[in-house]
Write an enzyme that holds these catalytic residues in place. Structure first.
Site, short mmCIF file in Angstrom:
data_model
loop_
_atom_site.label_atom_id
_atom_site.label_comp_id
_atom_site.label_asym_id
_atom_site.label_seq_id
_atom_site.Cartn_x
_atom_site.Cartn_y
_atom_site.Cartn_z
N ARG A 82 14.29 1.32 43.43
CA ARG A 82 14.41 2.84 44.28
C ARG A 82 14.01 4.05 43.27
O ARG A 82 13.17 4.78 43.50
CB ARG A 82 15.56 3.07 44.54
CG ARG A 82 15.73 2.08 46.05
CD ARG A 82 16.93 2.62 46.81
NE ARG A 82 16.87 1.83 47.96
CZ ARG A 82 18.10 1.22 48.77
NH1 ARG A 82 19.14 1.47 48.19
NH2 ARG A 82 17.89 0.92 50.03
N LYS A 131 22.07 -8.93 65.25
CA LYS A 131 22.33 -8.36 66.29
C LYS A 131 21.39 -7.74 67.36
O LYS A 131 20.65 -7.06 66.80
CB LYS A 131 23.84 -7.17 66.24
CG LYS A 131 24.97 -7.89 65.84
CD LYS A 131 25.93 -6.58 65.61
CE LYS A 131 27.08 -6.65 64.85
NZ LYS A 131 27.70 -5.52 64.19
N GLY A 141 17.33 1.47 58.00
CA GLY A 141 17.63 2.25 59.08
C GLY A 141 16.72 3.20 59.57
O GLY A 141 16.09 3.51 60.65
N GLY A 181 16.44 -4.39 54.35
CA GLY A 181 16.79 -5.18 53.27
C GLY A 181 16.39 -6.70 52.97
O GLY A 181 15.77 -7.17 52.20
P1 AMP Z 1 20.49 -7.44 60.08
O1 AMP Z 1 21.45 -6.53 59.29
O2 AMP Z 1 20.67 -7.26 61.59
O3 AMP Z 1 18.88 -7.68 59.55
O4 AMP Z 1 21.13 -9.16 60.12
C1 AMP Z 1 20.75 -9.70 58.66
C2 AMP Z 1 21.85 -10.92 58.92
O5 AMP Z 1 21.65 -11.59 59.96
C3 AMP Z 1 21.73 -11.66 57.75
O6 AMP Z 1 22.86 -11.45 56.79
C4 AMP Z 1 21.61 -13.11 58.18
O7 AMP Z 1 22.43 -14.06 57.55
C5 AMP Z 1 22.40 -12.97 59.62
N1 AMP Z 1 21.66 -13.82 60.62
C6 AMP Z 1 20.29 -14.09 60.67
N2 AMP Z 1 20.20 -15.44 61.44
C7 AMP Z 1 21.59 -15.78 61.75
C8 AMP Z 1 22.03 -16.59 62.48
N3 AMP Z 1 21.37 -17.72 63.13
N4 AMP Z 1 23.49 -16.82 62.66
C9 AMP Z 1 24.48 -15.91 61.96
N5 AMP Z 1 23.81 -14.77 61.17
C10 AMP Z 1 22.37 -14.76 61.10
#
Ligand code: AMP
Length: 395
Positions: A37, A199, A375, A352
């Site tokens: 950064r 999510k 974000g 990230g």
């Molecule tokens: P995000 O911050 O929404 O981009 O989510 C990233 C996180 O999603 C990472 O820490 C991944 O480990 C988690 N993730 C991705 N695929 C899965 C899965 N199939 N089950 C549980 N966590 C997941």
């Protein structure tokens, strides 16, 4: 770009307050473990210093929650910047007040200082005008190079712009707006969006926007299981958001009615537990066995997604395809990183985890643009106006 750029102003002899994103990771000894950064803002810093500007740098670091906490001090960033620039970077222990004012006014042409963490004051995140005015009192011109913080209306990203003029975008900010702006306004087609992560709820606006502007949306990560479950597919013990099933259904309907391709995994990598010691197994169908958790996209899905990526002229990727922190569930994300890197399309990677995956494979220079904002790039690509961008002076 409709916003004023640092290239449109003459920095010579002017005190310039520049908001940067020096939110760097520190280890337990307070040492910087990754200075990406800081490096990212160097072009703007050097641009201003070479032209005789007097530069006052300000940033946040971590979440000190409005209290002074030495753990979140920016002092190590001043030391690192001084090493990189090969010149002193005085560090001021408070971002407002007499010491900061004296140091700012003592700057000579081509000199730079760094202020202590803005978030040691609760007024920063609350965007209190009196605090913003005190920051503004240090300088004559405002430059914002912290794209990653532009989605927050804080005192140093929005409030301060009411007290200084002109307010210009730094080179990093400008580059982000240019690349992301192209993907939002006039993308080359086919446009393939890859969305993963944990999510559906976090990325719902992004998904909705991609269904409007992209041609194909590839879904991976845990969010894929909420979509599959909404279609009545067995998802075993996979992570799903059961209160989002209706939302997932309506997004699937929207995709069909718009004639868009929303692709979901056709096979999976599963395990009996969510743990680094878990043994990865391939589930060769869309259905996941009732006693298994889906943790990555399977080989057939990787091939299908890679074929879509190969056809693309614009690619936007946000979020991992699986639990890529555990090596046995990282293959899907790495396969996508490879496919994106092999493509000659305009490719933008943000967030990230997806950025880390691309860099881990040494493929960082094979994508057109790695966004410094997680974000912020999500919100921008969702069509939301970022307050930190809106506040900059029109060209
Ligand atoms: P995000 O911050 O929404 O981009 O989510 C990233 C996180 O999603 C990472 O820490 C991944 O480990 C988690 N993730 C991705 N695929 C899965 C899965 N199939 N089950 C549980 N966590 C997941």
């Amino acid at each position: 770009m409709p916003k004023l750029s640092v290239r449109d102003i003459d920095p010579k002899g002017k005190r310039i307050f520049m908001r940067v994103d020096f939110n760097v990771p520190l280890n337990d000894n307070g040492e910087i473990t990754d200075d990406t950064r800081i490096q990212a803002s160097l072009p703007t810093i050097q641009y201003i210093l070479e032209r005789g500007g007097r530069l006052i740098l300000a940033s946040h670091l971590g979440r000190p929650k409005g209290k002074v906490n030495p753990k979140y001090s920016l002092k190590p960033a001043a030391t690192r910047l001084a090493q990189i620039l090969g010149k002193p970077v005085p560090f001021v222990a408070d971002c407002i007040g007499p010491e900061a004012e004296a140091a700012a006014h003592a700057l000579k042409d081509g000199e730079v200082l760094l202020l202590e963490n803005l978030r040691f004051h609760p007024e920063e995140e609350k965007n209190v005008p009196e605090f913003a005015q005190k920051l503004a009192a240090l300088a004559e011109v405002y430059v914002d190079d912290a794209f990653g913080s532009a989605h927050r209306a804080h005192a140093s990203t929005e409030g301060i712009t009411h007290f200084l003029s002109p307010c210009a975008a730094g080179l990093l900010m400008e580059k982000e707006l240019e690349y992301l702006g192209k993907a939002l306004e006039n993308p080359a087609r086919p446009y393939v969006a890859i969305v993963g992560g944990a999510k559906v709820s976090d990325k719902i606006e992004l998904l909705q926007n991609f269904l409007k502007i992209a041609d194909t949306v590839l879904v991976g990560g845990a969010m894929a299981y909420t979509f599959l479950k909404a279609q009545g597919v067995e998802t075993g013990k996979s992570k799903t958001e059961d209160d989002k099933l209706d939302l997932a259904k309506s997004l699937l309907t929207e995709a069909t009615s718009r004639g868009k391709h929303l692709l979901l995994p056709i096979d999976h990598i599963v395990a009996d537990k969510f743990d680094v010691s878990a043994v990865a197994e391939t589930a060769p169908t869309r259905e996941i066995p009732a006693d298994r958790i889906g943790l990555d996209i399977g080989p057939a899905t990787r091939a299908e997604y890679a074929a879509e990526i190969a056809k693309a002229k614009t690619i936007v990727w946000n979020g991992p395809m699986g639990v890529f922190e555990m090596p046995q569930f990282a293959e899907g994300t790495l396969a996508i990183a490879k496919a994106v890197a092999a493509s000659s399309a305009i490719s933008i990677v943000g967030g990230g985890d997806s950025v880390a995956a691309v860099k881990k494979m040494g493929l960082g220079d094979k994508v057109s643009h790695i966004s410094t904002g997680g974000g912020a790039s999500l919100e921008f690509l969702s069509g939301i106006t970022l307050p930190g961008v809106a506040a900059l002076t029109e060209k």
